[in-house]
Design an enzyme around this catalytic site. Structure first.
Site, PDB file in Angstrom:
ATOM      1  N   CYS A 120       0.868  -1.207  -0.050  1.00  0.00           N
ATOM      2  CA  CYS A 120       0.129  -0.023  -0.071  1.00  0.00           C
ATOM      3  C   CYS A 120       0.890   1.216   0.045  1.00  0.00           C
ATOM      4  O   CYS A 120       1.279   1.510   1.041  1.00  0.00           O
ATOM      5  CB  CYS A 120      -0.772  -0.156   1.369  1.00  0.00           C
ATOM      6  SG  CYS A 120      -1.998   1.643   1.289  1.00  0.00           S
ATOM      7  N   CYS A 150      -0.579   4.157   2.203  1.00  0.00           N
ATOM      8  CA  CYS A 150      -0.377   4.045   3.554  1.00  0.00           C
ATOM      9  C   CYS A 150       1.007   4.328   3.770  1.00  0.00           C
ATOM     10  O   CYS A 150       1.408   5.006   4.683  1.00  0.00           O
ATOM     11  CB  CYS A 150      -0.714   2.713   3.925  1.00  0.00           C
ATOM     12  SG  CYS A 150      -2.328   1.725   3.111  1.00  0.00           S
ATOM     13  N   ASP A 151       1.985   3.809   3.032  1.00  0.00           N
ATOM     14  CA  ASP A 151       3.354   3.780   3.659  1.00  0.00           C
ATOM     15  C   ASP A 151       4.303   4.555   2.785  1.00  0.00           C
ATOM     16  O   ASP A 151       5.555   4.902   3.104  1.00  0.00           O
ATOM     17  CB  ASP A 151       3.832   2.176   3.491  1.00  0.00           C
ATOM     18  CG  ASP A 151       3.082   1.234   4.495  1.00  0.00           C
ATOM     19  OD1 ASP A 151       2.552   1.962   5.491  1.00  0.00           O
ATOM     20  OD2 ASP A 151       3.028   0.211   4.105  1.00  0.00           O
TER      21      ASP A 151
END
Ligand code: NAP
Length: 307
Positions: A134, A137-138
């Site tokens: 992701c 997200c990261d």
């Protein structure tokens, strides 16, 4: 007994809920995680009609959830482990992991798909310590660092472009000579000064010490192996349908649910929509269309049942 149980609250399931509520059905939506599906992890959606500018994935799908809730759709969080058709009264029993059950006259399966693993050494070991599925997200953890993206489809191309906001360099590793993703995305990738495509290559290991430090890739034409230093590896090599709780007779050899044009499975009263069904183009707008189709057909089926 409910009129309809919808399994999954991604765009398809939420649209089915909106159409079902508007048709006056007594329905329940069961979602394993929180509503939204894969779209939650999409930084921007550019091809959902009605929005001139790209819209963050979470914003698009939370509007769908709010719309379903405004119509009083009941959404619960639970893990479905089995669905059984009861021949005596034609109803369905949906079993949950906590041991409880719900019954309904119709079911729409909208359980989506999960990311596919590379299955190479280092992938599991460094998950959360350099390996990610992701970028939304990261990605921010990789400011001014070097990352690698694996895959050649729309997701890999979109996420590689997204990572250029943070990473100073992004290797894009694809096992063939040409990307599979949409032309507009390919053009953007090839125009990016930060993205270096690595064609005809497969990752054979993700290496590190505490966290990821490099990956090793093999050129599939020359068999030559090279190890390239990176701080993170993002894997986007497609999805596998979430159908573990279903009878295999409902599925094709890829584990997807077989449906007809009405989104009906071979079991009367059971429908499947979105990424979990066979022949899906895996687009948000199509999952929504599937959801509307299935809900309207479930309504018609219920009308016939009561005749
Ligand atoms: P995908 O289209 O199935 O592409 C997966 C990619 O990973 C392919 O390039 C494939 O290589 C590669 N791959 C698969 N297994 C691999 C392995 N073991 N090792 C190395 N590479 C591997 O998956 P996706 O990109 O996630 O897209 C899924 C669906 O969602 C598609 O239908 C896509 O159009 C849609 N989508 C649409 C949008 C959008 O419209 N904005 C955004 C994201 C996704 P090959 O090419 O050699 O098969």
């Amino acid at each position: 007994m409910k009129d309809l149980i919808i399994i999954g609250a991604g765009p398809g399931g939420l649209t089915a809920a909106i159409y079902g509520m508007r048709a006056g059905l007594d329905l329940l939506v069961i979602e394993k995680f929180s509503p939204g599906g894969q779209v939650v992890n999409t930084y921007e959606v550019e091809n959902y009609p009605g929005f001139v500018d790209p819209i963050p994935g979470w914003e698009l799908v939370s509007s769908m959830e709010n719309q379903a809730r405004r119509l009083n759709a009941e959404i619960i969080s639970a893990d479905v482990i089995a669905i059984q058709k009861n021949t005596a009264d034609k109803s369905f029993t949906v079993s949950l992991a906590d041991g409880s059950t719900h019954t309904s006259k119709t079911v729409i399966i909208a359980s989506g798909a999960s990311y596919r693993n590379l299955n190479v050494p280092g992938e599991k070991e460094y998950l959360g310590r350099g390996v990610s599925y992701c970028a939304t997200c990261d990605g921010a953890f990789y400011k001014d660092r070097i990352t690698a993206v694996v895959g050649g489809g729309d997701t890999a191309l979109e996420e590689a472009l997204f990572l250029t906001r943070f990473s100073k360099k992004v290797y894009l590793i694809h096992r063939r000579e040409q990307f599979r993703g949409q032309k507009i995305l390919q053009d953007r990738v090839l125009q990016s000064e930060k993205i270096e495509p690595v064609y005809n290559s497969v990752i054979t290991s993700i290496n590190g010490e505490g966290g990821v430090t490099s990956f090793t890739a093999k050129n599939v034409s020359t068999e030559e192996e090279s190890t390239i230093p990176v701080d993170g590896v993002f894997i986007f090599i497609g999805f596998v349908p979430n159908t573990q709780f279903l009878d295999p007779s409902l599925l094709n050899d890829r584990g997807e649910i077989l449906v007809d044009m009405q989104m009906a499975t071979s079991v009367p009263g059971m429908y499947a929509i979105g990424d979990v069904r066979a022949d899906s183009k895996r687009q948000i707008v199509m999952a929504c269309a599937d959801g509307a189709t299935a809900a309207l057909n479930a309504y018609e089926y219920l009308q016939q049942l009561s005749c």
